[in-house]
Structures are given as structure tokens and as C-alpha cells.
Design an enzyme around this catalytic site. Structure first.
Site, PDB file in Angstrom:
ATOM      1  CE  LYS A 175      -1.952  -1.236   3.303  1.00  0.00           C
ATOM      2  NZ  LYS A 175      -1.884  -2.591   4.592  1.00  0.00           N
ATOM      3  CB  THR A 212      -5.467   8.881   6.113  1.00  0.00           C
ATOM      4  OG1 THR A 212      -4.498   9.213   7.408  1.00  0.00           O
ATOM      5  CG2 THR A 212      -5.644   9.809   5.165  1.00  0.00           C
ATOM      6  N   GLY A 214      -7.667   4.418   9.277  1.00  0.00           N
ATOM      7  CA  GLY A 214      -7.781   3.185   9.082  1.00  0.00           C
ATOM      8  C   GLY A 214      -8.073   3.042   7.835  1.00  0.00           C
ATOM      9  CB  THR A 215      -5.989   4.108   4.484  1.00  0.00           C
ATOM     10  OG1 THR A 215      -5.229   4.744   5.426  1.00  0.00           O
ATOM     11  CG2 THR A 215      -6.828   5.171   4.083  1.00  0.00           C
ATOM     12  N   GLY A 216      -5.548   1.347   5.783  1.00  0.00           N
ATOM     13  CA  GLY A 216      -4.870  -0.076   5.612  1.00  0.00           C
ATOM     14  C   GLY A 216      -5.654  -0.638   5.879  1.00  0.00           C
ATOM     15  CB  CYS A 217      -8.042  -0.628   8.774  1.00  0.00           C
ATOM     16  SG  CYS A 217      -6.601  -0.916  10.479  1.00  0.00           S
TER      17      CYS A 217
HETATM   18  N1  PLP Z   1      -6.053  -1.806  14.443  1.00  0.00           N
HETATM   19  C1  PLP Z   1      -6.116  -0.624  15.071  1.00  0.00           C
HETATM   20  C2  PLP Z   1      -6.267  -1.294  16.185  1.00  0.00           C
HETATM   21  C3  PLP Z   1      -5.066   0.743  15.340  1.00  0.00           C
HETATM   22  O1  PLP Z   1      -5.727   1.204  16.647  1.00  0.00           O
HETATM   23  C4  PLP Z   1      -4.852   0.898  14.024  1.00  0.00           C
HETATM   24  C5  PLP Z   1      -4.142   2.242  14.390  1.00  0.00           C
HETATM   25  O2  PLP Z   1      -4.733   3.165  15.641  1.00  0.00           O
HETATM   26  C6  PLP Z   1      -4.711   0.114  12.882  1.00  0.00           C
HETATM   27  C7  PLP Z   1      -5.191  -0.982  13.557  1.00  0.00           C
HETATM   28  C8  PLP Z   1      -3.854   0.356  12.123  1.00  0.00           C
HETATM   29  O3  PLP Z   1      -4.640   1.781  11.583  1.00  0.00           O
HETATM   30  P1  PLP Z   1      -4.156   1.845   9.741  1.00  0.00           P
HETATM   31  O4  PLP Z   1      -5.457   1.146   8.873  1.00  0.00           O
HETATM   32  O5  PLP Z   1      -4.954   3.157   9.958  1.00  0.00           O
HETATM   33  O6  PLP Z   1      -2.580   2.009   8.970  1.00  0.00           O
END
Ligand code: PLP
Length: 274
Positions: A175, A212, A214-217
Site C-alpha cells: 500500500k 486517513t 484506518g485506510t490500511g485496515c
Molecule cells: N488496528 C488498530 C486497532 C489501530 O488502532 C490502528 C491504527 O491506529 C490500526 C490497526 C492501523 O490503522 P491504519 O489502517 O490506519 O494503518
């Protein structure tokens, strides 16, 4: 029987990232979503105030409870929090033969560690070693491969290294949202197909927004959902990239959090599979 996508991840009470973002994404795309919580985080757009990993037997029990009753075809793993939980998840998934999409979460959006650096080896040996798809962002890829991955060329080399090192991995999705070049960002997919390794990329305009979180999740969950609907890596990749772009577009310009410097989460509405 209806297929279930199970997410194993941390809880983010703001609903921006973690299990909450995963459930929103999976539901928006239209798959049945189940969730096993690894850690409770106390956080908002200002800071991560607390991280409490759950007891290993509780994480194991949740995963087994879902697996024994649902037709789980895809498991998406996000924040695991500790080496111990990485180990127990590995054990709980013994005998699971479906897809494991691993999003190797190491840092929070506010830059705080969600996994201690000494636990990264456990992510490699317990989770990367069992995943079929791994979806790091550029900083995560650098840490996992212990190399620079600051531009598309370096990212490609590191992703290729990951694929070569772990035979179990079919697809590596990098990503690229962290690196803006000519006002564009690029994600890449490197995957094994019919004896060769194929590379595809998705380049799109950079959206200048604070929202932004949570964009990775979201990307990794969307990949799990689209792959569960079609079984196709390229389809899953392009549609996940579009899904994130669409959610970023919807959320940009909206005020999600009170903190003017804070990263708000994404808005997901009425997405349809084309
Ligand atoms: N999972 C949790 C519980 C988080 O708190 C975070 C970011 O704060 C993530 C995953 C990863 O977030 P992102 O999708 O922004 O990389």
C-alpha cells in the site's frame, strides 16, 4: 452455505481503524463478517492512551468458536499486539486451509507503536509464515524486510524478497499511500500465477485529506472481501484500491473529529460490486 470472512484484530473505539473499520468495510462490500478481538485500545485522533492485549485463551476461544460454526473462507489478521498473541493465533489456525490475509500492523495512525520492535520476529515466524496474502504499507514493509522501501523500485525489491522468502505467500500487496509522487500514489500487487510472478500496479491521484485513519485496515479487509467473492487476486487488488479511493473521496472535506490536527476515519456508504 454462506461464506464468512473473519477478522482478527484490535478494537479502535473511534471506529476509524481496527476491527470496527474491518466490519464496516466487509459489510459495505456485502460479505458476512465475523470478528475476534485481540486487544482493546483506548485511542482517538490525538493519541493512543492504552493498549490492553486480551488473554491468549480468550483470543483462541473466539477464533475457534467462529471456525467451528461458520464456513470461514477468508481470515483477515490486523493488529495482534504481542508475540504471545501472534503465537496463539498461529496455533488456533492450525488446520485452516482457506485464505489468510495478513495486514502487519505495527504503528498507529498517530505514530505510536502497536507492536514492540522485539515482537516483530514473531510476526514473521508465526503469521507471515502462514499467510497467503500480506498487505504491508511502505513503512511496515521496510521494518519487516529490514531494508529501505521509500519508493516504488525499493518497494518492489522488498516485496519480491518477501515472496521469495516465504513459499506460503501467493500475493504481496504494498500500500503506497505514504509516498506521494507527482501528486499521485501507487499500490502494487506482486503475485504468483501459473508458475510465474506477475506485477500489477494501481496509480491514482493523491487525495489531500486528514481523514486517513484506518485506510490500511480498510484496504486489507476490502481485499479479503473481494477475494472471497471472486477468488481473483487482480480483481481483489484493483477493487480494494478503488474502494479506499472512493472512501477517501467521500470523507475528504468532511469534519469527522473535533481535533483540527487529527486524522478522522473514513465514511463508507452504499458501495456496490460491479
Ligand atoms: N488496528 C488498530 C486497532 C489501530 O488502532 C490502528 C491504527 O491506529 C490500526 C490497526 C492501523 O490503522 P491504519 O489502517 O490506519 O494503518
Amino acid at each position: 452455505m454462506e461464506a464468512t470472512v473473519l477478522t482478527i484484530a484490535g478494537s479502535d473505539p473511534t471506529g476509524g481503524a481496527g476491527i470496527q473499520a474491518d466490519l464496516k468495510t466487509l459489510t459495505a462490500i456485502g460479505v458476512y463478517a465475523a470478528a475476534a478481538v485481540t486487544c482493546i485500545t483506548v485511542q482517538n485522533s490525538r493519541e493512543v492512551k492504552r493498549v490492553v492485549p486480551l488473554a491468549a485463551d480468550l483470543v483462541d476461544g473466539q477464533i475457534k468458536a467462529v471456525l467451528e460454526d461458520h464456513h470461514v473462507t477468508h481470515i483477515k489478521i490486523g493488529m495482534v499486539g504481542t508475540a504471545e498473541l501472534a503465537g496463539i493465533i498461529n496455533t488456533s489456525l492450525t488446520g485452516f486451509t482457506g485464505e489468510i490475509i495478513l495486514d502487519p500492523v505495527l504503528l498507529s495512525t498517530t505514530g505510536q507503536e502497536l507492536l514492540r520492535s522485539q515482537d516483530i520476529d514473531a510476526i514473521r515466524s508465526k503469521l507471515i509464515s502462514t499467510a497467503t496474502v500480506v498487505t504491508p504499507n511502505l513503512p511496515e514493509l521496510s521494518i519487516i524486510m529490514d531494508t529501505e522501501a521509500n519508493d516504488p523500485e525499493q518497494a518492489l525489491q522488498a516485496a519480491d524478497g518477501l515472496l521469495n522468502e516465504f513459499n506460503n505467500i501467493r500475493s504481496v500487496v504494498v500500500k503506497g499511500g505514504h509516498v506521494v509522487h507527482n501528486k499521485e500514489v501507487s499500490d502494487i500487487l506482486l503475485y504468483r500465477a501459473k508458475g510465474s510472478v506477475r506485477l500489477v500496479s494501481s496509480t491514482r491521484p493523491y487525495i489531500n485529506t486528514m481523514n486517513t485513519h484506518g485506510t490500511g485496515c480498510t484496504f486489507a479487509s476490502a481485499y479479503a472481501a473481494y477475494h472471497s467473492l471472486t477468488g481473483n487476486d487482480e480483481y481483489a487488488f484493483y477493487n480494494s484500491a478503488n474502494f479506499v479511493q472512493e472512501a477517501l473521496t467521500r470523507s475528504s472535506g468532511r469534519t469527522i473529529v473535533k481535533n483540527p490536527e487529527g486524522h478522522g476515519g473514513l465514511l463508507y456508504n452504499s458501495f456496490k460490486l460491479e
